[in-house]
Enzyme design. Structure first.
Site, PDB file in Angstrom:
ATOM      1  NE  ARG A   1     -88.418  61.674  61.620  1.00 31.18           N
ATOM      2  CZ  ARG A   1     -88.712  61.102  62.796  1.00 31.18           C
ATOM      3  NH1 ARG A   1     -87.799  60.380  63.417  1.00 31.18           N
ATOM      4  NH2 ARG A   1     -89.900  61.254  63.319  1.00 31.18           N
TER       5      ARG A   1
ATOM      6  CE  LYS B   1     -88.427  55.334  70.534  1.00 29.80           C
ATOM      7  NZ  LYS B   1     -88.352  56.605  69.816  1.00 29.80           N
TER       8      LYS B   1
ATOM      9  NE  ARG C   1     -92.430  54.385  61.443  1.00 28.40           N
ATOM     10  CZ  ARG C   1     -92.265  54.737  62.719  1.00 28.40           C
ATOM     11  NH1 ARG C   1     -93.283  55.249  63.391  1.00 28.40           N
ATOM     12  NH2 ARG C   1     -91.107  54.578  63.316  1.00 28.40           N
TER      13      ARG C   1
ATOM     14  CE  LYS D   1     -94.635  59.924  63.503  1.00 29.99           C
ATOM     15  NZ  LYS D   1     -94.408  60.840  64.610  1.00 29.99           N
TER      16      LYS D   1
ATOM     17  CG  ASP E   1     -94.753  56.086  67.547  1.00 33.80           C
ATOM     18  OD1 ASP E   1     -94.682  56.789  66.523  1.00 33.80           O
ATOM     19  OD2 ASP E   1     -94.233  56.406  68.630  1.00 33.80           O
TER      20      ASP E   1
HETATM   21  C1  S3P Z   1     -93.009  61.054  70.452  1.00 30.60           C
HETATM   22  C2  S3P Z   1     -94.037  61.582  69.745  1.00 30.60           C
HETATM   23  C3  S3P Z   1     -94.578  61.009  68.526  1.00 30.60           C
HETATM   24  C4  S3P Z   1     -94.008  59.635  68.202  1.00 30.60           C
HETATM   25  C5  S3P Z   1     -92.578  59.481  68.547  1.00 30.60           C
HETATM   26  C6  S3P Z   1     -92.309  59.840  69.994  1.00 30.60           C
HETATM   27  C7  S3P Z   1     -92.582  61.705  71.700  1.00 30.60           C
HETATM   28  O1  S3P Z   1     -94.322  61.872  67.468  1.00 30.60           O
HETATM   29  O2  S3P Z   1     -94.206  59.313  66.853  1.00 30.60           O
HETATM   30  O3  S3P Z   1     -92.156  58.152  68.326  1.00 30.60           O
HETATM   31  O4  S3P Z   1     -91.903  61.071  72.498  1.00 30.60           O
HETATM   32  O5  S3P Z   1     -92.941  62.872  71.879  1.00 30.60           O
HETATM   33  P1  S3P Z   1     -95.211  63.198  67.227  1.00 30.60           P
HETATM   34  O6  S3P Z   1     -94.350  64.348  67.514  1.00 30.60           O
HETATM   35  O7  S3P Z   1     -95.589  63.088  65.801  1.00 30.60           O
HETATM   36  O8  S3P Z   1     -96.371  63.158  68.163  1.00 30.60           O
END
Ligand code: S3P
Length: 758
Positions: A442, A341, A666, A662, A635
C-alpha cells in the site's frame, strides 16, 4: 537492530525433473536421528541403498530388524569406499575423529554431511582433518528431535514439516549443496540456508539455552531437601518445561563445548532478564513484573504472525477461511458491534504517550488494533488486557518510548502503520516498520513525504511502500501542509509528528475525513483549532492518563444496517454505536436512496457522538451519489455497492480513486464479485455505475479484504441461491465475531476453516 530477514534463505522445493537420487548412502551413527533419516531415505527411495555403520553391533541389528536400513556395515573403511553420500550422525565432538578415519577411503565425488546441532565446531573439525573444508562437505542441522534416543526410536516422519538448516561454505560445490537440500526435502522438511556463525548464534538462543535451563532446573530441584515432594506434586507446567531434560546428556555436554561462546552470551542475556525479574519481585514492582509477563505472552503469538507474514495466524498453519451463506432471511432484535477501530488505535497511542495510567473500555479486540498494542509493547509500554474490551495502559510520556528490539510488525493494519510513521519520525531511536503482503504493497509516500518536509529521515521501498526505515534523532519542524488527498491517516500521522515540533503546525484537507484524532487530542487538553477542513495544533502540553469508553464501530454496524435495509421484514436496533458526523456519509447516502434509519438515544462521550440506530427494511432507489460523501463514507462503499445492486434503477458513484488503495483494490474486487453474482456493473477508473437487479448465488473471492468478505456476506440475504466467499480470514482484522453476530441477528452464515501448511 538484528536483521533476521537476511539470516535464512529458503531453498526452492525440487520438481521431479531435477530430483537428485543417490546410489549408496552410508549413515555413520545409528541413533535416533541417524536412524530416522536412514529410515526416511529408505522409505522414500531417495537412495537406492541405505547402509549404516555404528560402534554398537546391537544397534545395527535393531536397525535391520526394524527395517530402518537396508544393510549394516561393520567395516567402516569398506563402507566408505562404496558410499557416494555419507551422513555423520555422531555426537558433534566425534566429528573430527570420524572424518580422520574415513578420509583415506573416500571416493573423489563422495558427498559428506552431518546432523549436528552446532556448525562452527564441525567446520573447524573438517579444516583440521582436510586442511580446508572439502567442496563436497555440506553441514546440515535438522531442527527436529525428541527426548527419546537410540535406533529403536527411529521415525521416518520425524523431519516432516520441520526446518533443516544447511550451512554450505563459500566454496561448496553446487551439486553437493543441492543434493543435501534435496535429500532433506525428500523427508518432508523445509530446507533453509544460513551462514555458520548465524546458525550457531540463533541455535544457542532457541535450542541450546532452553535445554540447558531444563537440565539445570531439574538438577537444582532434585538437590533440594524436599525433592521427592517437589517431583511428586509436579504440575503440568513443570513437566512441559522440563520434558527436554530427558535428552541425551552426552550429546548436550558436547553441544556446550562446541558452541561455548554463543551459549555463554545467551546465558548472560537470560541471567540479566532473570535478575531483573528477581529485583522486581524484591521491590514488589507489580508494573514491571506484569510488563515482563505480558510482553512474553504477547511475543509468542506475535512472532507466529510475523513468521507467517499474516495478520492472524497464531501458528505455522495458515487458515483458509470460507464463508458459506444461505439466502432468504431477515434481521431482527438488538445487536451490539465491536469497538471502533479508528478510536481504538488512537486511544492506545495517546495513552502510551500520556503521563500515568489510562483505562479503556470497549476496545476493539481485533488483529489490527492488537498490532498497535503490540507495537507499543515492543517500545516498552506496559499494556494489560484487552480483557472483554478493557485495557490498562501505563503511559510513558511523550519522550518515554524505548527502541524496539526489532522490526515493528503491523500485520494488515494500515492505520497502525501510517499513524506510527508520524510518531516514530520524532523519536530518538531508529525503527523499521513492516506488515503482511497486502500492507506492504500500500502507498506510504503519502505520509513519508510530508514527514520528510518536517525534517524526518524516512525511507520507503522502491515502490513507495513498506518496509519503512525511519532514522531517529531528527529535529522535527512545524509544517503548514495542504494535503493532496483526503486521508484521516495522513492527517493523524502529521498531527502526531507535530506534537514534537517547536511551534504550531497546520494541515488542510481537500475534504473532511474522520476526525477522531482531533477529538481525542482536544479532549486530552492539547491545543487544537479546527476551522473547516483545516486543523492547527500547538505542541507543548503534556497528556495526563485518561479513561475512555470506545463506542461501537459504525463501519462494522454498516454491514447490518445495509443487511436490514435490503431484506424484507427486517427491523433491528444497533446499540451504542459511534455516530461521529465524519463517519455518517453512508447513512446520508442510504437515506437518499430511501432507507428507513433512525438515530435514537443520542449522547456525547469525550467529544464523540454515540447513538442507538434503528433500521427497517425499505425499498431502495438508485441515485447519483455526490462525491461530497466519499471521504466520510470511505470504508462503507463495498457494502453500499451491495445496497445499490438491490435498488431499483441505476446508481452512479464517482470520486472513488482512494478505494483502489485499501486492503485490496476495492473497486475491482467488488466489480468482479458482483458480476459473478449476476449484477450489471460498469467499472470506471474512479467509480462505478450499478444497475439494480436480482443478486444470484455463486462463488466470490474476497481477495483477503475484510470489508469485501463482509459485504458479500450481506449480499447473500437477497441472493437467489447460496453464496460462497473465499479468503475470509482477514475479517478478524476488524470484526472477529462477525460470523457469530451475524448468525445471532438472523443471517444464515457458516464458517469453513481449512489449514494450509506454509
Ligand atoms: C482510517 C482512515 C481511513 C479508513 C481506514 C481507517 C483511520 O483511511 O479507510 O479504515 O482510522 O484513520 P483514510 O486515511 O483514507 O482516510
Amino acid at each position: 537492530m538484528s536483521d533476521s530477514s537476511s539470516a535464512q534463505q529458503p531453498i526452492q522445493q525440487s520438481n521431479s525433473n531435477d530430483f537428485y537420487m543417490v546410489e549408496n548412502t552410508l549413515v555413520i551413527g545409528l541413533g535416533m536421528i541417524g536412524g530416522s533419516l536412514a529410515k526416511a531415505l529408505k522409505e522414500n527411495g531417495f537412495s537406492r541403498k541405505v547402509v549404516a555403520f555404528d560402534n554398537s553391533v546391537e544397534s545395527l541389528k535393531i536397525g535391520l530388524k526394524l527395517q530402518v536400513i537396508d544393510s549394516a556395515c561393520t567395516d567402516i573403511c569398506k563402507g566408505v569406499t562404496e558410499a557416494d553420500l555419507i551422513i555423520l550422525a555422531v555426537p558433534v565432538k566425534a566429528t573430527g575423529s570420524v572424518l580422520a578415519m574415513i578420509k583415506p577411503h573416500l571416493q573423489d565425488d563422495c558427498i559428506i554431511s552431518d546432523v549436528g546441532s552446532t556448525k562452527g565446531s564441525v567446520i573447524e573439525a573438517a579444516k583440521r582433518v582436510f586442511g580446508t573444508v572439502p567442496a563436497n562437505f555440506v553441514p546440515a542441522h535438522p531442527i527436529a528431535g525428541s527426548e527419546k534416543s537410540g535406533v529403536e526410536a527411529a521415525n521416518s516422519q520425524l523431519f516432516s514439516k520441520h526446518k533443516v538448516i544447511i550451512t554450505p561454505h563459500a566454496h561448496a560445490s553446487d551439486k553437493a549443496a543441492l543434493t543435501i537440500a534435496r535429500m532433506w526435502q525428500s523427508t518432508g522438511a523445509e530446507v533453509l540456508q544460513m551462514q555458520v556463525e548465524k546458525h550457531d548464534e540463533v541455535l544457542a538462543a532457541t535450542s541450546h539455552l532452553p535445554h540447558l535451563l531444563a537440565f539445570s532446573l531439574v538438577d537444582s530441584l532434585a538437590k533440594e531437601s524436599q525433592s521427592l515432594d517437589i517431583f511428586r506434586y509436579a504440575a503440568g507446567g513443570f513437566r512441559d518445561f522440563t520434558r527436554i531434560a530427558a535428552s541425551d546428556p552426552t550429546m548436550w555436554s558436547d553441544v556446550c563445548s562446541a558452541n561455548k561462546s554463543a551459549i555463554l552470551q545467551q546465558i548472560d542475556i537470560f541471567s540479566q532478564g532473570l535478575a531483573n525479574l528477581k529485583q522486581s519481585i524484591i521491590d514488589e514492582d507489580e508494573q514491571n513484573i506484569k510488563g515482563i509477563f505480558i510482553r512474553a505472552r504477547a511475543a509468542r503469538e506475535h512472532f507466529g504472525k510475523m513468521l507467517t507474514g499474516t495478520a492472524y495466524a497464531a501458528d505455522s498453519e495458515n487458515k483458509n477461511v470460507t464463508f458459506e451463506l444461505q439466502p432468504g432471511s431477515c434481521l431482527s432484535g438488538e445487536i451490539t458491534v465491536p469497538g471502533d477501530k479508528s478510536i481504538s488505535h488512537r486511544a492506545i497511542i495517546m495513552a502510551a504517550l500520556a503521563e500515568g495510567v489510562s483505562h479503556l473500555d470497549g476496545f476493539l479486540q481485533s488483529e489490527d488494533s492488537m498490532a498497535t498494542v503490540q507495537a507499543f509493547r515492543d517500545m516498552g509500554v506496559v499494556i494489560e488486557g484487552p480483557h472483554k474490551g478493557a485495557v490498562k495502559i501505563y503511559g510513558v510520556g511523550l519522550y518515554g518510548l524505548c527502541p524496539p528490539p526489532g522490526v515493528l510488525y503491523l500485520g494488515n493494519s494500515g492505520t497502525s502503520m501510517r499513524l506510527l510513521c508520524g510518531l516514530l519520525a520524532a523519536q530518538k531511536f531508529d525503527s523499521v516498520i513492516s506488515g503482511d503482503q497486502s500492507l506492504n504493497s500500500r502507498p506510504m509516500e503519502r505520509v513519508a513525504a510530508p514527514l520528510r518536509a518536517m525534517g524526518a529521515n524516512i525511507q520507503t521501498s522502491a515502490t513507495g511502500s513498506a518496509p519503512i526505515y525511519i532514522k531517529g534523532g531528527q529535529k522535527i519542524k512545524a509544517i503548514d501542509y495542504q494535503m493532496p488527498m483526503a486521508s484521516a491517516q495522513v492527517k493523524s500521522s502529521i498531527l502526531l509528528a507535530a506534537l514534537y515540533a517547536e511551534k504550531s503546525s497546520s494541515i488542510e484537507q481537500p475534504a473532511a475525513t474522520r476526525d477522531h484524532t482531533e477529538v481525542l487530542m482536544h479532549s486530552l487538553g492539547l491545543e487544537l483549532q479546527v476551522i473547516g477542513n483545516k486543523v492547527s495544533i500547538t505542541p507543548g502540553n503534556e497528556i495526563a492518563g485518561f479513561n475512555l469508553n470506545i463506542p461501537g464501530d459504525i463501519s462494522s454496524a454498516a454491514f447490518f444496517i445495509v443487511a436490514a435495509v435490503i431484506s424484507k421484514g427486517s427491523d433491528i436496533t444497533l446499540k451504542g454505536v459511534g455516530v461521529n458526523p465524519t463517519r455518517l456519509g453512508f447513512i446520508h447516502i442510504l437515506r437518499l436512496m430511501g432507507a428507513d434509519i433512525t438515530l435514537t438515544k443520542q449522547r456525547q462521550d469525550n467529544g464523540e457522538a454515540i447513538a442507538d440506530i434503528r433500521v427497517c427494511y425499505s425499498p431502495l432507489q438508485g441515485i447519483n451519489i455526490s462525491d461530497q460523501y466519499v471521504s466520510i463514507a470511505i470504508d462503507e462503499f463495498p457494502v453500499l455497492f451491495v445496497a445499490a445492486s438491490c435498488a431499483s434503477g441505476e446508481t452512479q458513484i464517482a470520486g472513488l480513486s482512494e478505494l483502489r488503495h485499501k486492503e485490496s483494490d476495492r473497486i475491482s474486487a467488488m466489480v468482479d464479485g458482483l458480476r459473478e453474482l449476476g449484477i450489471n456493473i460498469e467499472e470506471q477508473a474512479e467509480g462505478v455505475v450499478i444497475q439494480g437487479g436480482q443478486i444470484q448465488g455463486g462463488k466470490v473471492d474476497s481477495r483477503g479484504d475484510h470489508r469485501i468478505a463482509m459485504a458479500f456476506a450481506i449480499a447473500a440475504l437477497v441472493s437467489s441461491t447460496e453464496i460462497s466467499i473465499s479468503n475470509c480470514a482477514q475479517v478478524a482484522t476488524s470484526f472477529p465475531e462477525f460470523v457469530e453476530k451475524s448468525a445471532r441477528a438472523g443471517i444464515r452464515i457458516r464458517k469453513e476453516e481449512t489449514n494450509v501448511s506454509k
